[in-house]
Design a protein around this motif. Structure first.
Motif, PDB file in Angstrom:
ATOM      1  N   MET A  69      -9.782   3.110 -23.648  1.00  0.00           N
ATOM      2  CA  MET A  69      -9.522   3.178 -22.222  1.00  0.00           C
ATOM      3  C   MET A  69      -9.773   4.616 -21.753  1.00  0.00           C
ATOM      4  N   ASN A  70     -10.564   4.747 -20.698  1.00  0.00           N
ATOM      5  CA  ASN A  70     -10.868   6.094 -20.222  1.00  0.00           C
ATOM      6  C   ASN A  70      -9.792   6.594 -19.250  1.00  0.00           C
ATOM      7  N   ARG A  71      -9.929   7.830 -18.862  1.00  0.00           N
ATOM      8  CA  ARG A  71      -8.922   8.493 -18.023  1.00  0.00           C
ATOM      9  C   ARG A  71      -8.736   7.786 -16.674  1.00  0.00           C
ATOM     10  N   LYS A  72      -9.840   7.353 -16.067  1.00  0.00           N
ATOM     11  CA  LYS A  72      -9.765   6.686 -14.766  1.00  0.00           C
ATOM     12  C   LYS A  72      -9.006   5.360 -14.876  1.00  0.00           C
ATOM     13  N   GLU A  73      -9.274   4.613 -15.931  1.00  0.00           N
ATOM     14  CA  GLU A  73      -8.581   3.343 -16.129  1.00  0.00           C
ATOM     15  C   GLU A  73      -7.085   3.554 -16.331  1.00  0.00           C
ATOM     16  N   ILE A  74      -6.731   4.602 -17.046  1.00  0.00           N
ATOM     17  CA  ILE A  74      -5.317   4.925 -17.274  1.00  0.00           C
ATOM     18  C   ILE A  74      -4.641   5.284 -15.960  1.00  0.00           C
ATOM     19  N   LYS A  75      -5.302   6.126 -15.143  1.00  0.00           N
ATOM     20  CA  LYS A  75      -4.737   6.516 -13.846  1.00  0.00           C
ATOM     21  C   LYS A  75      -4.559   5.290 -12.950  1.00  0.00           C
ATOM     22  N   THR A  76      -5.520   4.386 -12.975  1.00  0.00           N
ATOM     23  CA  THR A  76      -5.440   3.175 -12.165  1.00  0.00           C
ATOM     24  C   THR A  76      -4.264   2.320 -12.603  1.00  0.00           C
ATOM     25  N   LYS A  77      -4.113   2.153 -13.892  1.00  0.00           N
ATOM     26  CA  LYS A  77      -3.014   1.346 -14.432  1.00  0.00           C
ATOM     27  C   LYS A  77      -1.658   1.926 -14.026  1.00  0.00           C
ATOM     28  N   ILE A  78      -1.521   3.241 -14.119  1.00  0.00           N
ATOM     29  CA  ILE A  78      -0.279   3.911 -13.734  1.00  0.00           C
ATOM     30  C   ILE A  78      -0.028   3.743 -12.238  1.00  0.00           C
ATOM     31  N   PHE A  79      -1.076   3.904 -11.427  1.00  0.00           N
ATOM     32  CA  PHE A  79      -0.958   3.765  -9.980  1.00  0.00           C
ATOM     33  C   PHE A  79      -0.449   2.368  -9.615  1.00  0.00           C
ATOM     34  N   LEU A  80      -0.974   1.351 -10.259  1.00  0.00           N
ATOM     35  CA  LEU A  80      -0.551  -0.014  -9.975  1.00  0.00           C
ATOM     36  C   LEU A  80       0.870  -0.280 -10.455  1.00  0.00           C
ATOM     37  N   LYS A  81       1.245   0.315 -11.565  1.00  0.00           N
ATOM     38  CA  LYS A  81       2.604   0.137 -12.088  1.00  0.00           C
ATOM     39  C   LYS A  81       3.651   0.788 -11.184  1.00  0.00           C
ATOM     40  N   LYS A  82       3.284   1.900 -10.559  1.00  0.00           N
ATOM     41  CA  LYS A  82       4.227   2.634  -9.707  1.00  0.00           C
ATOM     42  C   LYS A  82       4.676   1.837  -8.493  1.00  0.00           C
ATOM     43  N   GLY A  83       3.840   0.950  -8.016  1.00  0.00           N
ATOM     44  CA  GLY A  83       4.187   0.145  -6.851  1.00  0.00           C
ATOM     45  C   GLY A  83       4.032  -1.324  -7.168  1.00  0.00           C
ATOM     46  N   LYS A  84       5.151  -2.029  -7.314  1.00  0.00           N
ATOM     47  CA  LYS A  84       5.106  -3.438  -7.696  1.00  0.00           C
ATOM     48  C   LYS A  84       4.254  -4.245  -6.714  1.00  0.00           C
ATOM     49  N   ILE A  85       4.426  -3.995  -5.430  1.00  0.00           N
ATOM     50  CA  ILE A  85       3.670  -4.766  -4.439  1.00  0.00           C
ATOM     51  C   ILE A  85       2.170  -4.463  -4.525  1.00  0.00           C
ATOM     52  N   ARG A  86       1.811  -3.221  -4.867  1.00  0.00           N
ATOM     53  CA  ARG A  86       0.387  -2.883  -5.031  1.00  0.00           C
ATOM     54  C   ARG A  86      -0.254  -3.787  -6.076  1.00  0.00           C
ATOM     55  N   LYS A  87       0.413  -3.922  -7.200  1.00  0.00           N
ATOM     56  CA  LYS A  87      -0.106  -4.747  -8.308  1.00  0.00           C
ATOM     57  C   LYS A  87      -0.217  -6.201  -7.869  1.00  0.00           C
ATOM     58  N   GLU A  88       0.811  -6.701  -7.181  1.00  0.00           N
ATOM     59  CA  GLU A  88       0.788  -8.084  -6.721  1.00  0.00           C
ATOM     60  C   GLU A  88      -0.366  -8.307  -5.735  1.00  0.00           C
ATOM     61  N   VAL A  89      -0.530  -7.385  -4.808  1.00  0.00           N
ATOM     62  CA  VAL A  89      -1.610  -7.490  -3.817  1.00  0.00           C
ATOM     63  C   VAL A  89      -2.962  -7.430  -4.510  1.00  0.00           C
ATOM     64  N   TYR A  90      -3.122  -6.486  -5.414  1.00  0.00           N
ATOM     65  CA  TYR A  90      -4.388  -6.334  -6.144  1.00  0.00           C
ATOM     66  C   TYR A  90      -4.723  -7.610  -6.919  1.00  0.00           C
ATOM     67  N   ASP A  91      -3.732  -8.194  -7.553  1.00  0.00           N
ATOM     68  CA  ASP A  91      -3.952  -9.409  -8.333  1.00  0.00           C
ATOM     69  C   ASP A  91      -4.317 -10.611  -7.464  1.00  0.00           C
ATOM     70  N   LYS A  92      -3.853 -10.632  -6.227  1.00  0.00           N
ATOM     71  CA  LYS A  92      -4.150 -11.750  -5.318  1.00  0.00           C
ATOM     72  C   LYS A  92      -5.566 -11.693  -4.745  1.00  0.00           C
TER      73      LYS A  92
END
Length: 74
Positions: A1-24
């Protein structure tokens, strides 16, 4: 996993609704459509979409439309 993917994963984890919206976002959808699916306030979903758009995870496909902006994953 590269640095950008890690940052993205952390960003989505920080906001539960962000992850839910992204998944929809399996297809082009409006904030209202996503809010109904998630049973959340439209304003919360809109904020999450703007956050996701700011970092480049989603894109508005019709930014000139004031009322029914549709978003897709990048």
């Amino acid at each position: 996993m590269n640095r950008k993917e890690i940052k993205t994963k952390i960003f989505l984890k920080k906001g539960k609704i962000r992850k839910e919206v992204y998944d929809k976002l399996t297809e082009a959808k409006t904030a209202t459509e996503i809010a109904k699916e998630l049973n959340k306030h439209r304003s919360s979903v809109s904020r999450a979409l703007l956050d996701l758009e700011k970092i480049g995870l989603v894109k508005c496909v019709n930014p000139e439309d004031d009322k029914f902006r549709h978003y897709v994953k990048r």
